[in-house]
Design an enzyme around this catalytic site. Structure first.
Site, short mmCIF file in Angstrom:
data_model
loop_
_atom_site.label_atom_id
_atom_site.label_comp_id
_atom_site.label_asym_id
_atom_site.label_seq_id
_atom_site.Cartn_x
_atom_site.Cartn_y
_atom_site.Cartn_z
N PHE A 298 67.72 -14.49 50.85
CA PHE A 298 66.94 -15.77 51.47
C PHE A 298 65.65 -15.87 50.90
CE2 PHE A 298 64.58 -17.70 55.02
CZ PHE A 298 64.78 -18.99 54.91
N GLN A 299 65.01 -16.90 50.42
CA GLN A 299 63.75 -17.20 50.01
C GLN A 299 63.37 -16.17 49.00
OE1 GLN A 299 61.02 -17.82 53.31
NE2 GLN A 299 61.78 -19.80 53.34
N MET B 137 46.67 -45.58 34.21
CA MET B 137 46.66 -45.14 32.92
C MET B 137 48.02 -45.47 32.03
SD MET B 137 44.68 -43.98 30.69
CE MET B 137 43.27 -43.07 30.98
#
Lengths: 587, 163
Positions: A118-119, A493
């Site tokens: 996880f993560q 731009m």
């Protein structure tokens, strides 16, 4: 290593303590599972103040803004996985502009690495091309030396971001190890140049003095290397014209007679013309970026080039240098001025050729008076407020002495053109990577460093919405910056390029009617909003914003949506001297 | 022009990926790559071959030198040097081919290091050209599998690459 009393600390405590020992003023970060031991140690030690951002990208930009304004390294602390990946854009931004930064990223526990935990994400791998160096910590006892190495690498030589990836188990509170923070560290493979080659410097002095049409072209390296005073001394001694890159603005005083303005794609006519026609160019801490050179094969055809840079890899990368000098700009410029003086005293004739220099200056003055952006009004009038006038109004309201951050786009170029910076570290923008969303968090970092200074963020509706959540952070930490939004309802731009190269087909560059009511939005965050639609109200609104010293003010200025930034290099295949000066006029 | 770059670098995790990553990031090509620890176990010696002109090579070496893990490097092709590539090649060897392959191996001063009823595995060391010549001499029809170490190189004479 010195002989201080040895303490026993956990890995988490070591990180907290090392930041204190390093003299860090702020940590910009966001907690999460993998860094909770570190956060707990920070909480308990109550040492280095921590700024909780609303998105990790903003943590890196805030640390970056802090670093650019102060010259000290910015420090970031994020968790593993998404915390780390969210920081990537800000790390790349710092890398491209050589900004000193140390990023601590949490990592899943050592035994989980590689298991798609996880993560979990391979932060060392993901960040590899955008860091000066990175470390994965394998044992808590490595932390003090690793952290010292990271700060050393980030701040010396050509500065840059360094990532330290720390698995969670390394910081666990129940395992303590000896802690002693080293005064300094040596790395056998790292020895940035301390001094330029004296023989090369002597040759450079001779070439410089032989010039009939000299130009000094200085970049961000002069600011990073604290070489501004030395640059000014050399330029004044020789009475040579100076141009700065976008990253170098402020290294030479913007209001000085010898200053020709910024060069490059949206550079001043006189700067680009003088570069193109120069016979000797002294390039200092600049890297001949493609936004400077236009077509490289047509770049400054008659010039012999002296190139001073701390990074040998920057020299002759795109444009070959006739006299390369690798070294810190401050030391090299000091030596160069001495060599210039000594060459002058030994020479039989007067050097440089005074007549040639006078002719060169009169040519430059002609360019400047015909097309210089600050010697006459070079843009039109319309019923709208002109964006250039907004920057001029900002300059007036702040006596030209504010820290100005910007995002990326037309507003950035207008700010670079119409706000002449007299001091280094006042102009803070993402020049290399061109990161929209940089301006507001960077302004926050600057304001935290200099609470008494005026800090303005010049932005557009596109950029500001990329990190607008930081209005909440500004509220929490009381950073009353002034946001000047050049509102034209387009990605300006992008629209300019579509006007010039795509026959005005505005592919996905307008918001139609979808923009938020910025007044309500900033008020919801607890700040002040001021809308300006009438040009007659502009100066008063600007003054009102800065009079509210303790409040963040969002100035929403409706500007002419059809206005373009000029000059603009003709591309492709144009040279430095090929510029559009308006929608219909070419150089 | 083909170049052989010898690199002394920290024997650290991630060091090799930084070197390799640099080549892909900058659009340079690696032809062969060979890496192992040295007598000093904290250092790895890496030899890589690449194709490039002088300007190209200057950029590559500058960027390699900039890597914090790189301790020292040298372009071996700038001076006299020895280069060796090692090959293990498994070839079809049945009937009359067995004698022919043995003779070819002897001519190239290789050794047959494994013998099976219908195949030989031959070991051969030398320059890249020599190995290429052997592969050509054996012929595609006979070749079952080829593995090469990549070039390892060292300068001739007194010159040494030490930290």
């Amino acid at each position: 290593m010195d002989q201080r009393t040895v303490e026993l600390l956990s890995g988490g405590e070591m990180v907290a303590r090392a930041l204190e020992d390093e003299g860090v003023e702020f940590i910009f970060g966001y907690p999460g599972g993998a860094v909770l031991h570190i956060y707990d140690a920070l909480f308990k030690s109550n040492g280095t103040p921590h700024v909780l951002v609303r998105h990790e990208q903003a943590a890196t930009h805030a640390a970056d803004g802090y670093a650019r304004a102060t010259g000290k390294p910015g420090v970031v602390l994020v968790t593993s996985g998404p915390g780390a990946t969210n920081a990537v854009t800000g790390i790349a931004t710092a890398y491209m502009d050589s900004i000193p930064m140390v990023v601590f990223s949490g990592q899943v526990a050592t035994h989980l690495i590689g298991e798609d935990a996880f993560q979990e994400t391979d932060m060392v791998g993901i960040s590899r091309p955008i860091v000066k160096h990175s470390f994965m910590v394998r044992h808590a006892s490595e932390l003090p030396t690793t952290i010292k190495k990271a700060f050393t690498l980030a701040t010396t030589g050509r500065p840059g971001p360094v990532v330290i990836d720390i698995p969670k188990d390394i910081t666990r509170p129940d395992e303590k190890f000896e802690y002693s923070y080293p005064e300094s560290v040596r790395m056998r493979s790292y020895a940035p140049s301390q001094k330029g080659h004296s023989g090369q410097t002597r040759k450079a002095a001779k070439l410089l003095l032989s010039a009939k049409r000299p130009m000094i072209y200085s970049g961000g390296g002069v600011i990073l290397g604290e070489g501004s005073d030395e640059l000014i001394a050399l330029a004044r001694h020789l009475n040579y014209p100076v141009t700065n890159t976008l990253m170098g603005l402020g290294a030479f005083p913007g209001t000085d007679r010898q200053f020709l303005g910024m060069l490059g794609m949206h550079g001043f006519y006189e700067a680009n013309m003088a570069m193109h026609n120069a016979d000797v160019i002294l390039a200092v801490g600049a890297r001949f970026d493609d936004r400077v050179t236009n077509t490289v094969s047509k770049f400054c055809p008659g010039a012999r080039i002296i190139h001073i840079d701390i990074d040998p890899a920057s020299i002759s990368k795109t444009v070959s240098a006739h006299i390369p000098i690798v070294g810190p700009v401050k030391a090299v410029l000091t030596d160069l001025l001495e060599q210039v003086k000594s060459t002058q005293s030994k020479a039989e004739e007067t050097l440089p050729d005074a007549g040639a220099l006078a002719r060169w200056w009169s040519q430059i003055e002609e360019w400047r008076s015909n097309h210089g952006l600050l010697t006459g009004r070079r843009y039109g009038e319309s019923d709208y407020i002109m964006p250039q006038d907004v920057i001029r109004s900002l300059y007036r309201a702040t006596d030209g002495d504010a820290y100005v951050t910007s995002d990326v786009g037309q507003h950035q170029m207008f700010a670079a053109q119409y706000y002449p910076f007299d001091k280094p570290r006042r102009w803070i923008n993402s020049g290399g990577l061109g990161t929209m969303g940089f301006g507001l968090p960077a302004a926050m970092g600057v304001k935290l460093a200099f609470p008494e200074a005026e800090v303005a963020c010049v932005t557009g509706e596109g950029s500001i919405q990329m990190n607008i959540q930081e209005l909440s952070t500004c509220r929490q930490y009381n950073t009353p910056v002034k946001i000047v939004n050049l509102r034209n309802n387009y990605l300006g731009m992008v629209k300019q390029w579509q006007d010039m190269q795509y026959e005005g087909r505005y592919a996905m560059s307008t918001y139609e009617d979808s923009l938020p009511d910025f007044m309500k939005l900033v008020e919801a965050y607890g700040h002040v909003g001021i809308t300006v639609r009438d040009k007659n109200d502009l100066d008063a609104a600007m003054d009102e914003a800065f009079a509210l010293r303790d409040r963040l003010v969002f100035l929403d200025v409706y500007v002419d949506p059809m206005e373009h930034v000029y000059p603009m290099h003709v591309a492709p295949n144009g040279s430095m001297k090929d510029m559009w000066l308006s929608k219909s006029e070419r150089s | 022009m083909r170049r052989i770059i010898a690199i002394l670098m920290e024997n650290e995790p991630g060091a090799l990926s930084r070197v390799v990553g640099l080549f892909s990031q900058r659009g340079y090509n690696i032809e062969t790559l060979n890496v192992a620890p040295t007598d000093d176990p904290t250092l790895s010696r890496l030899t890589l071959t690449t194709i490039g002109d002088d300007r190209h090579m200057e950029q590559i070496t500058k960027h390699l030198n900039r890597l914090v893990d790189v301790v020292k490097l040298v372009d071996l092709t700038e001076g006299a040097h020895i280069e060796r590539d090692m090959m293990l090649i498994k070839v079809r060897a049945a009937g009359a081919d067995r004698d022919e392959l043995k003779r070819t191996t002897d001519i190239f001063r290789g050794q047959i290091v494994d013998v099976a009823p219908s195949s030989y595995t031959i070991q051969l060391a030398g320059t890249t050209e020599k190995l290429d010549a052997f592969v050509a001499a054996v012929g595609d029809a006979q070749i079952l599998e080829v593995v090469r170490s990549g070039v390892a190189g060292i300068a001739r004479g007194e010159k040494v690459l030490r930290p």
